[in-house]
Motif scaffolding. Structure first.
Motif, PDB file in Angstrom:
ATOM      1  N   UNK A   1     -14.121  24.040   4.838  1.00 15.50           N
ATOM      2  CA  UNK A   1     -14.342  24.352   6.243  1.00 15.50           C
ATOM      3  C   UNK A   1     -15.682  25.078   6.338  1.00 15.50           C
ATOM      4  N   UNK A   2     -16.007  25.524   7.511  1.00 17.09           N
ATOM      5  CA  UNK A   2     -17.250  26.263   7.708  1.00 17.09           C
ATOM      6  C   UNK A   2     -17.264  27.562   6.894  1.00 17.09           C
ATOM      7  N   UNK A   3     -16.083  28.146   6.653  1.00 16.70           N
ATOM      8  CA  UNK A   3     -16.000  29.456   6.018  1.00 16.70           C
ATOM      9  C   UNK A   3     -15.400  29.474   4.621  1.00 16.70           C
ATOM     10  N   UNK A   4     -14.824  28.370   4.164  1.00 17.02           N
ATOM     11  CA  UNK A   4     -14.085  28.396   2.908  1.00 17.02           C
ATOM     12  C   UNK A   4     -14.140  27.052   2.203  1.00 17.02           C
ATOM     13  N   UNK A   5     -14.119  27.104   0.859  1.00 23.24           N
ATOM     14  CA  UNK A   5     -13.976  25.887   0.069  1.00 23.24           C
ATOM     15  C   UNK A   5     -12.916  26.123  -1.005  1.00 23.24           C
ATOM     16  N   UNK A   6     -11.996  25.163  -1.142  1.00 22.86           N
ATOM     17  CA  UNK A   6     -10.961  25.191  -2.180  1.00 22.86           C
ATOM     18  C   UNK A   6     -11.283  24.094  -3.178  1.00 22.86           C
ATOM     19  N   UNK A   7     -11.320  24.452  -4.454  1.00 23.44           N
ATOM     20  CA  UNK A   7     -11.672  23.497  -5.496  1.00 23.44           C
ATOM     21  C   UNK A   7     -10.638  23.564  -6.613  1.00 23.44           C
ATOM     22  N   UNK A   8     -10.122  22.396  -7.013  1.00 24.69           N
ATOM     23  CA  UNK A   8      -9.329  22.337  -8.249  1.00 24.69           C
ATOM     24  C   UNK A   8     -10.353  22.174  -9.351  1.00 24.69           C
ATOM     25  N   UNK A   9     -10.523  23.224 -10.128  1.00 27.67           N
ATOM     26  CA  UNK A   9     -11.558  23.290 -11.153  1.00 27.67           C
ATOM     27  C   UNK A   9     -10.970  22.908 -12.499  1.00 27.67           C
ATOM     28  N   UNK A  10     -11.563  21.916 -13.140  1.00 29.22           N
ATOM     29  CA  UNK A  10     -11.159  21.515 -14.481  1.00 29.22           C
ATOM     30  C   UNK A  10     -12.243  21.978 -15.442  1.00 29.22           C
ATOM     31  N   UNK A  11     -11.863  22.788 -16.424  1.00 29.28           N
ATOM     32  CA  UNK A  11     -12.798  23.261 -17.441  1.00 29.28           C
ATOM     33  C   UNK A  11     -12.253  22.823 -18.791  1.00 29.28           C
ATOM     34  N   UNK A  12     -12.978  21.935 -19.450  1.00 31.23           N
ATOM     35  CA  UNK A  12     -12.531  21.468 -20.759  1.00 31.23           C
ATOM     36  C   UNK A  12     -13.096  22.379 -21.848  1.00 31.23           C
ATOM     37  N   UNK A  13     -12.427  22.384 -22.959  1.00 30.77           N
ATOM     38  CA  UNK A  13     -12.795  23.273 -24.062  1.00 30.77           C
ATOM     39  C   UNK A  13     -14.238  23.036 -24.514  1.00 30.77           C
ATOM     40  N   UNK A  14     -14.704  21.802 -24.426  1.00 31.10           N
ATOM     41  CA  UNK A  14     -16.047  21.472 -24.917  1.00 31.10           C
ATOM     42  C   UNK A  14     -17.143  21.562 -23.860  1.00 31.10           C
ATOM     43  N   UNK A  15     -16.793  21.939 -22.614  1.00 26.95           N
ATOM     44  CA  UNK A  15     -17.802  21.999 -21.552  1.00 26.95           C
ATOM     45  C   UNK A  15     -17.687  23.292 -20.740  1.00 26.95           C
ATOM     46  N   UNK A  16     -18.197  24.398 -21.279  1.00 27.22           N
ATOM     47  CA  UNK A  16     -18.144  25.659 -20.534  1.00 27.22           C
ATOM     48  C   UNK A  16     -19.082  25.610 -19.325  1.00 27.22           C
ATOM     49  N   UNK A  17     -18.829  26.480 -18.374  1.00 27.46           N
ATOM     50  CA  UNK A  17     -19.710  26.638 -17.212  1.00 27.46           C
ATOM     51  C   UNK A  17     -20.661  27.788 -17.514  1.00 27.46           C
ATOM     52  N   UNK A  18     -21.966  27.516 -17.599  1.00 26.13           N
ATOM     53  CA  UNK A  18     -22.913  28.599 -17.911  1.00 26.13           C
ATOM     54  C   UNK A  18     -22.959  29.634 -16.789  1.00 26.13           C
ATOM     55  N   UNK A  19     -23.564  30.752 -17.077  1.00 21.09           N
ATOM     56  CA  UNK A  19     -23.631  31.818 -16.082  1.00 21.09           C
ATOM     57  C   UNK A  19     -24.297  31.308 -14.798  1.00 21.09           C
ATOM     58  N   UNK A  20     -23.695  31.665 -13.687  1.00 20.35           N
ATOM     59  CA  UNK A  20     -24.180  31.283 -12.363  1.00 20.35           C
ATOM     60  C   UNK A  20     -23.604  32.272 -11.365  1.00 20.35           C
ATOM     61  N   UNK A  21     -23.960  32.126 -10.109  1.00 19.66           N
ATOM     62  CA  UNK A  21     -23.366  32.971  -9.072  1.00 19.66           C
ATOM     63  C   UNK A  21     -23.258  32.169  -7.793  1.00 19.66           C
TER      64      UNK A  21
END
Length: 110
Positions: free
Chosen positions: A32-52
């Motif tokens: 929506x204009x104010x919110x986002x819902x995400x089903x996040x899949x994080x696999x063991x071999x693909x980390x998410x690097x630092x971000x903000x």
């Protein structure tokens, strides 16, 4: 084929299944204009690097085990555990095992 976002009042399945077209990918469930819902899949071999992200956010572990680095420490999330961050906080996410989480981001101040 584009995945359709859920509409207000619609049931959203969070558990992965073999028929799921996004079995191994993250999916924006609703936005929506104010919110986002995400089903996040994080696999063991693909980390998410630092971000903000600019908005406040919460991350709820649904399956697996996640490690979240922020504020100079690591927080381990197991199923039914969550972490909250103020907007603009640098963080990184990695999975100790293939994991699924529910990510909620507030996009604009209300």
């Amino acid at each position: 084929m584009a995945l359709q976002h859920a509409v207000s009042g619609e049931k959203i399945a969070l558990k992965r299944s073999d028929e799921d077209i996004a079995f191994f990918t993250s999916v924006a469930l609703a936005k929506t204009e104010h919110m986002e819902l995400i089903r996040l899949v994080v696999t063991k071999d693909k980390p998410m690097p630092e971000h903000k992200v600019e908005g406040e956010m919460s991350l709820v572990c649904l399956e697996g085990e996640l490690e979240v680095d922020a504020y100079g420490k690591t927080t381990v999330l197991k199923p039914s555990e969550m972490v909250y961050f103020s907007g603009g906080v640098p963080h990184a996410v990695r999975a100790n095992e293939d994991s699924v989480a529910l990510l909620t981001i507030l996009l604009h101040p209300c």
